[in-house]
Enzyme design. Sequence first.
Site: not given
Ligand code: SAH
Length: 347
Positions: A93, A106, A113, A117, A120, A160, A192, A215-217, A334
């Site tokens: 997608e 995007c 993937c 995480c 996700c 991915g 990213s 992607s820190l979180h 996503c």
């Molecule tokens: N693998 C890469 C790029 C794809 S994810 C990465 O990890 O950066 C793109 C961004 O969306 C990342 O910051 C990811 O952590 C975030 N993301 C994924 N699922 C999410 C969700 N349910 N809510 C908010 N952000 C999310």
Amino acid sequence: MNKIDIKSLTLQELAEELERLGEKKYRAKQIYDWLHVKLAESFDEMTNLSKALIQKLKEQYVITCLELADVQISRIDGTRKYLFRLDDGNMIESVLMKYKHGNSVCISSQAGCRMGCTFCASTLEGLERSLQPSEMLDQIYHIQRHTKERVSHVVVMGTGEPFDNYDSLLRFLRLLTDENGLHISQRNITVSTCGIVPGIRKFAEEGLNVTLALSLHAANDEKRRKIMPIARKYPLTEVLEACRYYFAQTGRRVTFEYSMAAGVNDSPEDIRELAKLFKGEPCHINLIPINPVKERQFVQSDKKVIENFKNKLENLGINVTIRREMGRDIDGACGQLRKRYMDKLSR
Ligand code: SAH
């Protein structure tokens, strides 16, 4: 014989191919133009080539192209979510977001993937396969063809992990920014990553001018390891050091993405830890209200909590924005559109 994926070739490589076929070199430029500017999806569209050459091309090369399986259009802001079928039946997608500054797409870099995480949707079924450079381009090309509007910005933030598909990502970026192709400005591209340290370091040395998003979180390793398995391999000190290196090499400020989930990473303690990590650093933190995924238990932080989080960080001298949510009314996070489609298939 396996046919060559012609859209993944650089102009230089295409010229060598045509020489090998005993054709004039300038034909390469014509074909490249059909593929990357006119966005042709078949050799038959290439009307300035002879029938004989088209036949030869068909025998040795293949033009990847995506089949549109579904598109959802947001009534709120015009955001479009595209679900595409690849040549081998895999689904991916892509999202088109319309901003004042231009149209941003995007894209996905892999089908599925393997980063795992926990919040996700893209990772729920693991990795199917990585995408070819042409298949990453195709997402942008298809959308530009479909909307008849120029795509000016690209973010590699779909399904991915781009640095888990490094060589194809690089080739994709070179083709996308090539002045003989769509010629998207490097400054308008963001890649990213979940934090693959060797990938970040290598990427810093490619001489590219693209923005890196990390992607820190979570603001400490213990918390980060709970939600992002990759954090077990690369601790925050190494990740942040690699980001500093990226800035030093490219002069481009790194964006840190911080998706906020209630009771997970939105407490006053998290603010203090973030401030400690980033005080005086040339960076930018992007707060994202987490997108709830049905299979996961995460709940979005309250709007007020996010606002307060932002204000407190700003008062501590840190650059912060809150990501505007786009397309709220269509399959949000996503990987959700793809996931829903695959669930339907298996039922
Ligand atoms: N693998 C890469 C790029 C794809 S994810 C990465 O990890 O950066 C793109 C961004 O969306 C990342 O910051 C990811 O952590 C975030 N993301 C994924 N699922 C999410 C969700 N349910 N809510 C908010 N952000 C999310």
